[in-house]
Motif scaffolding. Structure first.
Motif, PDB file in Angstrom:
ATOM      1  N   ALA A  80       0.824  -1.210   0.000  1.00 19.00           N
ATOM      2  CA  ALA A  80       0.000   0.000   0.000  1.00 19.00           C
ATOM      3  C   ALA A  80       0.858   1.260   0.000  1.00 19.00           C
ATOM      4  O   ALA A  80       0.543   2.241  -0.696  1.00 19.00           O
ATOM      5  CB  ALA A  80      -0.941  -0.007   1.207  1.00 19.00           C
ATOM      6  N   GLY A  84       0.678   3.744  -3.080  1.00 24.40           N
ATOM      7  CA  GLY A  84       0.165   5.075  -2.785  1.00 24.40           C
ATOM      8  C   GLY A  84       1.169   6.167  -3.072  1.00 24.40           C
ATOM      9  O   GLY A  84       0.822   7.229  -3.602  1.00 24.40           O
ATOM     10  N   SER A  85       2.446   5.931  -2.758  1.00 25.63           N
ATOM     11  CA  SER A  85       3.484   6.936  -3.015  1.00 25.63           C
ATOM     12  C   SER A  85       3.693   7.129  -4.509  1.00 25.63           C
ATOM     13  O   SER A  85       3.962   8.243  -4.962  1.00 25.63           O
ATOM     14  CB  SER A  85       4.797   6.507  -2.351  1.00 25.63           C
ATOM     15  OG  SER A  85       4.646   6.393  -0.953  1.00 25.63           O
ATOM     16  N   LEU A  88       0.881   9.119  -5.852  1.00 22.67           N
ATOM     17  CA  LEU A  88       0.939  10.468  -5.303  1.00 22.67           C
ATOM     18  C   LEU A  88       1.649  11.426  -6.253  1.00 22.67           C
ATOM     19  O   LEU A  88       1.311  12.610  -6.317  1.00 22.67           O
ATOM     20  CB  LEU A  88       1.642  10.448  -3.944  1.00 22.67           C
ATOM     21  CG  LEU A  88       1.778  11.802  -3.232  1.00 22.67           C
ATOM     22  CD1 LEU A  88       0.407  12.388  -2.936  1.00 22.67           C
ATOM     23  CD2 LEU A  88       2.586  11.647  -1.945  1.00 22.67           C
ATOM     24  N   GLY A 204      -4.176   7.648   0.411  1.00 18.08           N
ATOM     25  CA  GLY A 204      -3.588   6.707  -0.523  1.00 18.08           C
ATOM     26  C   GLY A 204      -2.379   5.978   0.015  1.00 18.08           C
ATOM     27  O   GLY A 204      -2.186   4.790  -0.234  1.00 18.08           O
ATOM     28  N   VAL A 205      -1.535   6.687   0.753  1.00 21.27           N
ATOM     29  CA  VAL A 205      -0.291   6.081   1.253  1.00 21.27           C
ATOM     30  C   VAL A 205      -0.545   5.233   2.488  1.00 21.27           C
ATOM     31  O   VAL A 205       0.032   4.147   2.637  1.00 21.27           O
ATOM     32  CB  VAL A 205       0.747   7.179   1.533  1.00 21.27           C
ATOM     33  CG1 VAL A 205       1.997   6.591   2.188  1.00 21.27           C
ATOM     34  CG2 VAL A 205       1.120   7.897   0.243  1.00 21.27           C
ATOM     35  N   ARG A 219     -12.051   7.552   1.455  1.00 20.40           N
ATOM     36  CA  ARG A 219     -11.013   6.981   0.598  1.00 20.40           C
ATOM     37  C   ARG A 219     -11.618   6.356  -0.656  1.00 20.40           C
ATOM     38  O   ARG A 219     -11.060   6.460  -1.748  1.00 20.40           O
ATOM     39  CB  ARG A 219     -10.210   5.947   1.382  1.00 20.40           C
ATOM     40  CG  ARG A 219      -9.058   5.310   0.622  1.00 20.40           C
ATOM     41  CD  ARG A 219      -8.309   4.345   1.532  1.00 20.40           C
ATOM     42  NE  ARG A 219      -7.154   3.798   0.845  1.00 20.40           N
ATOM     43  CZ  ARG A 219      -7.160   2.698   0.103  1.00 20.40           C
ATOM     44  NH1 ARG A 219      -8.310   2.028  -0.045  1.00 20.40           N
ATOM     45  NH2 ARG A 219      -6.062   2.258  -0.484  1.00 20.40           N
ATOM     46  N   SER A 224      -8.050   8.533  -7.114  1.00 19.10           N
ATOM     47  CA  SER A 224      -6.765   7.852  -7.163  1.00 19.10           C
ATOM     48  C   SER A 224      -6.758   6.528  -6.412  1.00 19.10           C
ATOM     49  O   SER A 224      -5.862   5.697  -6.617  1.00 19.10           O
ATOM     50  CB  SER A 224      -5.676   8.763  -6.591  1.00 19.10           C
ATOM     51  OG  SER A 224      -5.964   9.099  -5.238  1.00 19.10           O
ATOM     52  N   THR A 225      -7.753   6.296  -5.546  1.00 19.67           N
ATOM     53  CA  THR A 225      -7.779   5.083  -4.729  1.00 19.67           C
ATOM     54  C   THR A 225      -7.738   3.831  -5.589  1.00 19.67           C
ATOM     55  O   THR A 225      -7.030   2.862  -5.270  1.00 19.67           O
ATOM     56  CB  THR A 225      -9.033   5.072  -3.835  1.00 19.67           C
ATOM     57  OG1 THR A 225      -8.962   6.171  -2.923  1.00 19.67           O
ATOM     58  CG2 THR A 225      -9.135   3.772  -3.056  1.00 19.67           C
ATOM     59  N   VAL A 228      -4.363   3.152  -6.988  1.00 20.09           N
ATOM     60  CA  VAL A 228      -3.506   2.632  -5.921  1.00 20.09           C
ATOM     61  C   VAL A 228      -3.803   1.159  -5.672  1.00 20.09           C
ATOM     62  O   VAL A 228      -2.885   0.329  -5.553  1.00 20.09           O
ATOM     63  CB  VAL A 228      -3.702   3.461  -4.635  1.00 20.09           C
ATOM     64  CG1 VAL A 228      -2.968   2.810  -3.461  1.00 20.09           C
ATOM     65  CG2 VAL A 228      -3.224   4.886  -4.832  1.00 20.09           C
ATOM     66  N   GLU A 229      -5.074   0.816  -5.585  1.00 20.80           N
ATOM     67  CA  GLU A 229      -5.452  -0.577  -5.323  1.00 20.80           C
ATOM     68  C   GLU A 229      -4.999  -1.495  -6.458  1.00 20.80           C
ATOM     69  O   GLU A 229      -4.512  -2.605  -6.218  1.00 20.80           O
ATOM     70  CB  GLU A 229      -6.971  -0.667  -5.154  1.00 20.80           C
ATOM     71  CG  GLU A 229      -7.504  -0.016  -3.886  1.00 20.80           C
ATOM     72  CD  GLU A 229      -7.109  -0.774  -2.628  1.00 20.80           C
ATOM     73  OE1 GLU A 229      -6.742  -1.965  -2.735  1.00 20.80           O
ATOM     74  OE2 GLU A 229      -7.152  -0.175  -1.545  1.00 20.80           O
TER      75      GLU A 229
END
Length: 272
Positions: A80, A84-85, A88, A204-205, A219, A224-225, A228-229
């Motif tokens: 995660a 997430g980074s 970002l 996200g991070v 979230r 962006s979630t 990220v997933e």
């Protein structure tokens, strides 16, 4: 200097517009050629003025992963953090900077210039959004590679970034453009862009399992979630590709909706 009377004008000469009558305007450009022209112009502009900011976005994301390395050892939490980074970087450029750009255009009258061009409104929004999203590719790749090495995650499935970056970038760029165009003042556009990026950072991070349930709902609303997933799932030893595809599909749908809202906001702002 002699003046030729109107009667002596050649028969083949085109008729001049009558006095007080405006000359006909050129036909409006088609969507795809206009989109390509705006995209190239915005990408060229971004290369010149946004490289230092891209470095800052990448350095910020790498720094977050280094800090989190002290409290996260591995497993789902490490996946995660890296995912997430990486996304970002997209949020920093496509959401934050694009919100500021359109807010500045609206405040300084730059939208009036675009409004005089015979180009469809969608080409302006899509061209700018595509250029800003494309600009995030190097930083996102660098962040994902460094994070994978830092946390011992596999590098074999990072090709998924070829889908995550454009889809998450479209969703976040559409949101950023809409925020910049709908904000009543340039300062509010900057503030909203910063808040959106902060939401992408915090929601996200941080691993979803550690978030309180109400914040988890917020979230799920963040575009962006799903990028990220999708990226985080590919770090599994045996990724669930159906789930990855579903996350990317949701991200794509959100991108279409957000870009449509941004196009409507552009039309609304350009006629005021």
């Amino acid at each position: 200097m002699s003046i030729v009377p109107a009667e002596a004008a050649p028969a083949w000469a085109p008729d001049a517009p009558a006095a007080g009558t405006a000359a006909p305007l050129a036909p409006r450009a088609r969507l795809l050629p206009a989109l390509a022209a705006v995209y190239r112009a915005q990408l060229s502009r971004a290369r010149v003025s946004r490289i230092p900011l891209l470095f800052v976005a990448t350095f910020q994301s790498v720094g977050i992963m280094v800090l989190m390395r002290g409290v996260v050892d591995g497993g789902a939490e490490a996946r995660a953090v890296v995912a997430g980074s990486s996304v970002l970087v997209v949020a920093f450029v496509a959401l934050n900077l694009l919100a500021q750009y359109f807010g500045q255009l609206r405040a300084t009258g730059g939208l009036d210039h675009y409004a005089t061009l015979p180009v469809p409104p969608a080409s302006v929004v899509l061209g700018a959004a595509g250029a800003y999203a494309s600009f995030t590719v190097p930083g996102t790749v660098v962040t994902a590679v460094i994070g994978s090495l830092l946390f011992g995650l596999p590098l074999g499935n990072l090709w998924i970034l070829a889908a995550v970056v454009p889809l998450a970038g479209a969703a976040l760029a559409g949101l950023g453009a809409a925020l910049g165009l709908l904000a009543p003042r340039q300062e509010f556009a900057t503030l909203l862009g910063q808040l959106g990026m902060s939401a992408a950072l915090l929601l996200g991070v941080l691993p979803a399992e550690r978030l309180p349930e109400p914040i988890g709902w917020a979230r799920d609303l963040l575009p962006s979630t799903y990028g990220v997933e999708a990226l985080a799932r590919t770090f599994d030893p045996h990724p669930d590709w159906a789930a990855v595809g579903l996350d990317l599909a949701v991200c794509g749908v959100v991108g279409v909706v957000s870009l449509a809202v941004a196009t409507w906001a552009y039309r609304r702002a350009a006629v005021r």
